[in-house]
Design a protein around this motif. Structure first.
Motif, PDB file in Angstrom:
ATOM      1  N   ALA A 194       6.848 -48.339 -20.335  1.00 32.36           N
ATOM      2  CA  ALA A 194       6.837 -48.814 -21.128  1.00 32.36           C
ATOM      3  C   ALA A 194       6.136 -47.582 -22.121  1.00 32.36           C
ATOM      4  O   ALA A 194       6.428 -47.765 -23.869  1.00 32.36           O
ATOM      5  CB  ALA A 194       5.207 -49.402 -21.155  1.00 32.36           C
ATOM      6  N   ARG A 195       5.637 -46.540 -21.896  1.00 29.84           N
ATOM      7  CA  ARG A 195       5.248 -45.562 -22.719  1.00 29.84           C
ATOM      8  C   ARG A 195       6.283 -45.117 -23.410  1.00 29.84           C
ATOM      9  O   ARG A 195       6.539 -44.422 -24.898  1.00 29.84           O
ATOM     10  CB  ARG A 195       4.279 -44.474 -22.355  1.00 29.84           C
ATOM     11  N   GLY A 196       7.749 -44.476 -22.173  1.00 26.42           N
ATOM     12  CA  GLY A 196       8.409 -44.108 -22.817  1.00 26.42           C
ATOM     13  C   GLY A 196       9.099 -44.635 -23.671  1.00 26.42           C
ATOM     14  O   GLY A 196      10.235 -44.271 -25.250  1.00 26.42           O
ATOM     15  N   ARG A 197       9.708 -45.906 -23.612  1.00 24.57           N
ATOM     16  CA  ARG A 197      10.110 -47.150 -24.694  1.00 24.57           C
ATOM     17  C   ARG A 197       9.875 -47.020 -25.835  1.00 24.57           C
ATOM     18  O   ARG A 197      10.701 -46.848 -26.758  1.00 24.57           O
ATOM     19  CB  ARG A 197       9.791 -47.940 -24.326  1.00 24.57           C
ATOM     20  N   ARG A 198       8.270 -47.209 -25.697  1.00 24.60           N
ATOM     21  CA  ARG A 198       7.516 -47.057 -27.472  1.00 24.60           C
ATOM     22  C   ARG A 198       7.875 -45.745 -27.933  1.00 24.60           C
ATOM     23  O   ARG A 198       7.940 -45.864 -29.027  1.00 24.60           O
ATOM     24  CB  ARG A 198       5.878 -46.425 -27.118  1.00 24.60           C
ATOM     25  N   GLU A 199       8.128 -44.763 -27.282  1.00 20.35           N
ATOM     26  CA  GLU A 199       7.998 -43.411 -27.978  1.00 20.35           C
ATOM     27  C   GLU A 199       9.498 -43.149 -28.401  1.00 20.35           C
ATOM     28  O   GLU A 199       9.622 -42.867 -29.420  1.00 20.35           O
ATOM     29  CB  GLU A 199       8.608 -42.577 -27.254  1.00 20.35           C
ATOM     30  N   ALA A 200      10.716 -43.582 -27.624  1.00 22.41           N
ATOM     31  CA  ALA A 200      12.426 -44.457 -28.126  1.00 22.41           C
ATOM     32  C   ALA A 200      12.737 -45.223 -29.481  1.00 22.41           C
ATOM     33  O   ALA A 200      12.766 -44.411 -30.641  1.00 22.41           O
ATOM     34  CB  ALA A 200      13.232 -44.468 -26.822  1.00 22.41           C
ATOM     35  N   LEU A 201      11.345 -45.558 -29.209  1.00 23.84           N
ATOM     36  CA  LEU A 201      11.951 -47.254 -30.069  1.00 23.84           C
ATOM     37  C   LEU A 201      10.995 -46.166 -31.298  1.00 23.84           C
ATOM     38  O   LEU A 201      12.039 -46.149 -32.447  1.00 23.84           O
ATOM     39  CB  LEU A 201      11.175 -48.130 -30.066  1.00 23.84           C
ATOM     40  N   LEU A 202      10.425 -45.608 -31.573  1.00 26.03           N
ATOM     41  CA  LEU A 202       9.438 -45.531 -32.850  1.00 26.03           C
ATOM     42  C   LEU A 202      10.603 -43.846 -33.677  1.00 26.03           C
ATOM     43  O   LEU A 202      10.490 -43.737 -34.475  1.00 26.03           O
ATOM     44  CB  LEU A 202       8.295 -44.585 -32.510  1.00 26.03           C
ATOM     45  N   ASP A 203      11.133 -42.915 -31.999  1.00 25.47           N
ATOM     46  CA  ASP A 203      12.185 -41.913 -32.466  1.00 25.47           C
ATOM     47  C   ASP A 203      13.032 -42.648 -33.077  1.00 25.47           C
ATOM     48  O   ASP A 203      13.206 -41.836 -34.072  1.00 25.47           O
ATOM     49  CB  ASP A 203      12.714 -41.260 -31.355  1.00 25.47           C
ATOM     50  N   VAL A 204      13.746 -44.367 -32.491  1.00 21.94           N
ATOM     51  CA  VAL A 204      15.144 -44.417 -34.239  1.00 21.94           C
ATOM     52  C   VAL A 204      14.673 -44.931 -34.941  1.00 21.94           C
ATOM     53  O   VAL A 204      14.407 -44.789 -36.199  1.00 21.94           O
ATOM     54  CB  VAL A 204      15.207 -45.522 -32.873  1.00 21.94           C
ATOM     55  N   LEU A 205      13.351 -45.842 -35.212  1.00 17.11           N
ATOM     56  CA  LEU A 205      12.843 -45.453 -36.521  1.00 17.11           C
ATOM     57  C   LEU A 205      12.366 -44.986 -37.440  1.00 17.11           C
ATOM     58  O   LEU A 205      12.901 -45.268 -38.393  1.00 17.11           O
ATOM     59  CB  LEU A 205      10.955 -46.450 -36.185  1.00 17.11           C
TER      60      LEU A 205
END
Lengths: 218, 218
Positions: free
Chosen positions: B16-27
């Protein structure tokens, strides 16, 4: 985009030629499209590369076929080219300069091998000009494994916003703030060779000659 | 995108944490999003600007509200960042390096004035950093005329492809062709002043200092 499009090309027979030219301009300037499709009642928007000729848009069906047995009934494919950010005197008047095409229709599978090769060539040359003749072309097995969709360009709309901010005549213009457009440019950087390449493998001319920057491809 | 994503981040609590970081990176790296929505049974994909905080994506509701009375039931918002073109030895192995986020959910209207201001600030600062404090901020009338949607980032997926081509070990690698990645760069050009500006109006520092190019914002 938010804000009022300064130019909107509307449907109408008398504007058909201009519309088609505007549509092809967006498709030429764009790089990826966003395919909107409903899968089991859920909207999905999937980015993918495309190719086109004056009548047809071609897509890699593999993108959505993970979720779909065949081509979907109806799709919307949108290509957006970002040209700049419009900095106005007021936050409210900020906007974006862009060119956008929306294509609606029911895609069909491309099944004939000759048509598949032609469609794949259009897609390849759109994304990587010159590579179709340089790289090894698809063999029979690869072609069979490639799913391609064709979508008519017959039902499409184009929207364009260009130029500066709209608040030059407002009271805000007396406050002395700078206002204008910040162009967005896109281009190719220095080619990065595959580490597995033999030392000294030359970068082919058609790759080395690709433009470093060009306006509005995003 | 076509081809096999080298990295795909799948759902799972442990990630979950890695996913959130990846999501915020794309945004953070993206500029516009593509909003997919069904209007009277027809899929539409509309480009629009956005802003975000760690939990929520904010959109200008005006974009789709020409077609919608209120927020739609379910949408898919996709942000795609183009990082490069992957030139392989064979056409079949050509691909695109990209980062893409798909966010699913039911957007809600932002109605509270304080929340509206905060959301509008996030959108403005994402598109034009520094302009919120420089430009005149929205007055009561403008704020009332602005429709904003909030979409939870709770249901999102991220896909990333990076690196070179996948055919370094194939028979094609013996043919001596160059292969590698062609990075795609995006940046701001020289600011174009509004022709209506008084001569000598200085370009503000926060605009002049925006990067000329940066990787992967497209």
């Amino acid at each position: 985009m938010s804000g009022t499009p300064r130019t909107r090309l509307r449907r109408g027979r008398e504007k058909a030629r201009g519309r088609r030219e505007a549509l092809l301009d967006v498709l030429a300037a764009g790089f990826v499209c966003h395919l909107g499709v409903v899968v089991e009642g859920v909207v999905m928007v999937v980015p993918t590369v495309y190719g086109y000729d004056p009548d047809t848009l071609y897509l890699h069906g593999s993108v959505a076929s993970r979720s779909l047995a065949g081509p979907p009934d109806e799709v919307c494919v949108t290509v957006t080219v970002l040209d700049g950010v419009v900095l106005a005197r007021s936050v409210f008047e900020h906007s974006v300069n862009y060119r956008s095409a929306m294509i609606y229709g029911r895609p069909g599978d491309v099944t004939d091998d000759t048509e598949k090769l032609a469609a794949l060539r259009l897609i390849t040359e759109h994304v990587a000009p010159g590579q179709w003749d340089y790289a090894r072309q698809p063999n029979r097995r690869e072609l069979a494994a490639t799913r391609l969709w064709a979508l008519s360009l017959g039902e499409a709309s184009v929207k364009v916003r260009s130029g500066g901010p709209d608040d030059a005549d407002s009271a805000d213009a007396r406050d002395g703030r700078w206002a204008g457009e910040l162009p967005v440019l896109t281009g190719f950087g220095t080619p990065v060779p595959d580490p597995a390449l033999p030392v000294g493998t030359p970068v082919p001319r058609h790759v080395a000659d690709l433009p470093g920057t060009w306006p509005g491809r995003g």
